[in-house]
Design a protein around this motif. Sequence first.
Motif, PDB file in Angstrom:
ATOM      1  N   ARG A 367       0.821  -1.213   0.000  1.00 34.78           N
ATOM      2  CA  ARG A 367       0.000   0.000   0.000  1.00 34.78           C
ATOM      3  C   ARG A 367       0.861   1.272   0.000  1.00 34.78           C
ATOM      4  O   ARG A 367       0.453   2.304  -0.540  1.00 34.78           O
ATOM      5  CB  ARG A 367      -0.945  -0.013   1.205  1.00 34.78           C
ATOM      6  CG  ARG A 367      -2.029  -1.085   1.127  1.00 34.78           C
ATOM      7  CD  ARG A 367      -3.051  -0.948   2.249  1.00 34.78           C
ATOM      8  NE  ARG A 367      -4.064  -1.996   2.178  1.00 34.78           N
ATOM      9  CZ  ARG A 367      -3.989  -3.155   2.801  1.00 34.78           C
ATOM     10  NH1 ARG A 367      -2.933  -3.417   3.592  1.00 34.78           N
ATOM     11  NH2 ARG A 367      -4.944  -4.064   2.666  1.00 34.78           N
ATOM     12  N   GLU A 368       2.063   1.177   0.589  1.00 37.85           N
ATOM     13  CA  GLU A 368       2.953   2.335   0.564  1.00 37.85           C
ATOM     14  C   GLU A 368       3.401   2.672  -0.854  1.00 37.85           C
ATOM     15  O   GLU A 368       3.728   3.815  -1.141  1.00 37.85           O
ATOM     16  CB  GLU A 368       4.183   2.051   1.432  1.00 37.85           C
ATOM     17  CG  GLU A 368       3.882   1.946   2.918  1.00 37.85           C
ATOM     18  CD  GLU A 368       5.144   1.697   3.728  1.00 37.85           C
ATOM     19  OE1 GLU A 368       6.245   1.702   3.120  1.00 37.85           O
ATOM     20  OE2 GLU A 368       5.038   1.492   4.951  1.00 37.85           O
ATOM     21  N   LEU A 369       3.398   1.659  -1.730  1.00 38.11           N
ATOM     22  CA  LEU A 369       3.808   1.881  -3.111  1.00 38.11           C
ATOM     23  C   LEU A 369       2.665   2.378  -3.985  1.00 38.11           C
ATOM     24  O   LEU A 369       2.808   2.455  -5.204  1.00 38.11           O
ATOM     25  CB  LEU A 369       4.381   0.595  -3.698  1.00 38.11           C
ATOM     26  CG  LEU A 369       5.578   0.006  -2.951  1.00 38.11           C
ATOM     27  CD1 LEU A 369       6.110  -1.225  -3.672  1.00 38.11           C
ATOM     28  CD2 LEU A 369       6.679   1.041  -2.797  1.00 38.11           C
ATOM     29  N   ALA A 370       1.519   2.712  -3.365  1.00 39.33           N
ATOM     30  CA  ALA A 370       0.407   3.317  -4.086  1.00 39.33           C
ATOM     31  C   ALA A 370       0.159   4.751  -3.616  1.00 39.33           C
ATOM     32  O   ALA A 370      -0.873   5.339  -3.954  1.00 39.33           O
ATOM     33  CB  ALA A 370      -0.856   2.480  -3.909  1.00 39.33           C
ATOM     34  N   LEU A 371       1.118   5.299  -2.868  1.00 44.81           N
ATOM     35  CA  LEU A 371       0.946   6.641  -2.321  1.00 44.81           C
ATOM     36  C   LEU A 371       1.633   7.674  -3.192  1.00 44.81           C
ATOM     37  O   LEU A 371       2.623   7.399  -3.880  1.00 44.81           O
ATOM     38  CB  LEU A 371       1.527   6.706  -0.907  1.00 44.81           C
ATOM     39  CG  LEU A 371       0.916   5.747   0.129  1.00 44.81           C
ATOM     40  CD1 LEU A 371       1.632   5.898   1.464  1.00 44.81           C
ATOM     41  CD2 LEU A 371      -0.580   6.005   0.269  1.00 44.81           C
ATOM     42  N   LEU A 372       1.098   8.901  -3.158  1.00 44.43           N
ATOM     43  CA  LEU A 372       1.671  10.050  -3.840  1.00 44.43           C
ATOM     44  C   LEU A 372       1.801  11.201  -2.858  1.00 44.43           C
ATOM     45  O   LEU A 372       1.026  11.291  -1.893  1.00 44.43           O
ATOM     46  CB  LEU A 372       0.798  10.471  -5.033  1.00 44.43           C
ATOM     47  CG  LEU A 372       0.757   9.537  -6.242  1.00 44.43           C
ATOM     48  CD1 LEU A 372      -0.276  10.027  -7.244  1.00 44.43           C
ATOM     49  CD2 LEU A 372       2.133   9.451  -6.905  1.00 44.43           C
ATOM     50  N   PRO A 373       2.729  12.102  -3.068  1.00 43.32           N
ATOM     51  CA  PRO A 373       2.816  13.280  -2.196  1.00 43.32           C
ATOM     52  C   PRO A 373       1.532  14.116  -2.281  1.00 43.32           C
ATOM     53  O   PRO A 373       0.851  14.137  -3.306  1.00 43.32           O
ATOM     54  CB  PRO A 373       4.019  14.043  -2.754  1.00 43.32           C
ATOM     55  CG  PRO A 373       4.805  13.029  -3.521  1.00 43.32           C
ATOM     56  CD  PRO A 373       3.810  12.064  -4.075  1.00 43.32           C
ATOM     57  N   ALA A 374       1.235  14.773  -1.198  1.00 49.20           N
ATOM     58  CA  ALA A 374       0.029  15.604  -1.161  1.00 49.20           C
ATOM     59  C   ALA A 374       0.133  16.739  -2.180  1.00 49.20           C
ATOM     60  O   ALA A 374       1.202  17.319  -2.372  1.00 49.20           O
ATOM     61  CB  ALA A 374      -0.160  16.168   0.245  1.00 49.20           C
ATOM     62  N   ASN A 375      -1.016  17.027  -2.824  1.00 51.90           N
ATOM     63  CA  ASN A 375      -1.120  18.136  -3.788  1.00 51.90           C
ATOM     64  C   ASN A 375      -0.209  17.963  -4.992  1.00 51.90           C
ATOM     65  O   ASN A 375       0.146  18.948  -5.651  1.00 51.90           O
ATOM     66  CB  ASN A 375      -0.817  19.476  -3.113  1.00 51.90           C
ATOM     67  CG  ASN A 375      -1.723  19.745  -1.923  1.00 51.90           C
ATOM     68  OD1 ASN A 375      -2.931  19.465  -1.981  1.00 51.90           O
ATOM     69  ND2 ASN A 375      -1.153  20.279  -0.847  1.00 51.90           N
ATOM     70  N   SER A 376       0.180  16.732  -5.294  1.00 49.06           N
ATOM     71  CA  SER A 376       1.051  16.470  -6.436  1.00 49.06           C
ATOM     72  C   SER A 376       0.216  16.067  -7.640  1.00 49.06           C
ATOM     73  O   SER A 376      -0.643  15.185  -7.541  1.00 49.06           O
ATOM     74  CB  SER A 376       2.050  15.365  -6.099  1.00 49.06           C
ATOM     75  OG  SER A 376       2.798  14.987  -7.233  1.00 49.06           O
ATOM     76  N   ASN A 377       0.437  16.728  -8.790  1.00 51.02           N
ATOM     77  CA  ASN A 377      -0.211  16.397 -10.059  1.00 51.02           C
ATOM     78  C   ASN A 377      -1.731  16.263  -9.901  1.00 51.02           C
ATOM     79  O   ASN A 377      -2.305  15.181 -10.114  1.00 51.02           O
ATOM     80  CB  ASN A 377       0.379  15.096 -10.625  1.00 51.02           C
ATOM     81  CG  ASN A 377       1.858  15.212 -10.967  1.00 51.02           C
ATOM     82  OD1 ASN A 377       2.227  15.812 -11.961  1.00 51.02           O
ATOM     83  ND2 ASN A 377       2.706  14.650 -10.112  1.00 51.02           N
TER      84      ASN A 377
END
Length: 690
Positions: A367-377
Amino acid sequence: MSATSARPEPSSNLRQTLATLPRDTRDTLFLLGVIAWVIAPQVAHLPWWSSSLAAALLLWRGILSWRGQALPSRWLLLGVLAVAVGATLATYRTILGRDAGVALIVLLLALKTLELRARRDALVVFFLGFFTMLSNFFFSQSLLTAIAMLVALMGLLTALVNAHMPVGRPPLLLPLCTAGMMAALGAPIMLALFMFFPRMAPLWGLPSDALTGRSGLSGTMEVGNVAKLALDDSVVMRIRFDTPDHAAPPASQLYFRGPVLSEFDGRQWREPTPRQDPWLGQWSLPPQLRVQGEPLRYTVTLEPHQRPWLMVLEAATEKPALNGFNLFMTPDLQWLSTRPITDVVRYSAESYPDFRHGPTRMSDALRELALLPANSNPRTVALAQTLRADPAVAQGGTPALVDAVLHSLRTGGYEYTLEPGLYGPDSADEFWFDRKAGFCEHIASSFVIVLRAAGVPARIVTGYQGGEFNSVDGYWTVRQSDAHAWAEVWMQERGWVRIDPTGAVAPGRVGQFQRLVAPQGVFGQAMGSVISPGMVQHLRAVWEAANNHWNQWVLNYTQSRQLDLLKTLGFIAPSWQDLVRVLGGLLGLAALLGAAWTLWERQQHNPWLRLLARTRQRLAQAGLIVPDSAPPRTIATQVQAQFGDDAQALCAWLLELEQLRYAPPPAAPRQLRDLQRRWHRLPWPATRPS
């Protein structure tokens, strides 16, 4: 004839000037040219001030020699030396180590040329020149460097031999021939040392410098980095497949796995941070590699890249056969060494094109590999939500989502290019909605981001894809321009699945070995108009085959290959002690042959001395007894005194014989044979009756 036409050519004036130079000036200029040749390859590795100062010192010495002016005082040279040492300390913070040491030795060599006042100074210059020549191999052991240093070796040997010819003005061709003979006589011993001297860990070493940077893959990727590698045509590795005609597998299988990047901060992709000691290979996600089918066997000759990773085809279950290295596989299927690859290495490997790997059930680590930084793209996130809401995608799950994104790439007017322009912080937004153009890492990064925005674990894999077959030697060549980035998507019950989104935009990049070529400069365009592309390609293949043979048989001549050679010579279980015995036997045999040759040569009379002895014997028959120690000029004086003008031809012949001994011309052997023939036709004085 006009005045213009009667004017001599500049080239003829230069030749005449060089021919009339004093010998000291000629020899000094020749030695300076050889030193410049030795130093020239170092320019790419030296700081600009070091190269400039060395060139200025050599030019200064050449001007002084040309004009016949006095050398500078020692105090001035000490001042220049202090500046050189200070600049070295300021640049490297030390005068030890490889880079600082080479910079200093180059300057010392250039400075020493300004002290050429005696033969002792010349010998110091020669030995410094030999050491500087060897220091070139600290930076490169390529075939081109070896050829250049072989020329430098012959130049230094020629200058050394010439310095030991103090009488007359011998042409440089004479010491060159002597140097060539010396090199030829030493070549068998050199070859024996190379083949049989045991390869063991070095017993000495310089203090280690920071690893020199080299273009290539990295443990991080910012959009645009891989596109820069496409402009680099240097060789990364050469592969020989153990298949009929050394044919490569299908293009869809030629993926050489490098760093796997799964951490994203909005601008840069990075390798995952290990939970424990990275050299133990313990990460949170186990590899769970599952293979089937027959493995593909091949041999890799990898160029030094100053990184710890080895390039193998996906996926290798067994450790590559590489002696002297501790290897392990990470959970991302990347093979690493515990130390960087700083020299050319050769290893064998087996890979299974048909494989699966990774966990088959969802976990917190995935699940950590499905995260993105906040407000990114944000626009890409909205696109992912739209795709996810599609009923077909919702029903088909991750495979349907992947197909939908690939369909958008195929039909959305996206372009594969080396020059997409500079991307901002929201690179995926710019790719999907604004530019619609990019290189493989633009496409892979945007593809992974849209999948993560839809809640699917995904990551980027960097490496090399494809290659070029060399028909001359049967090897496949992989270059930096073959650098590639693709994606891995996690799917339920399957694990990690390779998806190459670049193939959706440019199928030829993956399926037909098509590469984007950087625009040629003016020189490249001019060469293309003079030489046909086919000829250029053939010459390039021949040169690379020669380089490959150099790597295989010289740079990669390891102890294991030495022991294999001993097996072919009849040793059953050879060891390094056997290498020492064989080498000692060969050197002993060479010493015996040399001693036998010396004894035989001592038993032979010198042809010149034999001819002089015959002359004394013939004069003794005519009544003139000449001492054995008398040189030809003294004999000629005695002949003139006793026989008068009737012996002028004999006196002239004796003077020629003396000149041949003490000031030999280039064609000395031919002139000696001419004197021997003329000896029989000389008008000898009448023999006195006994």
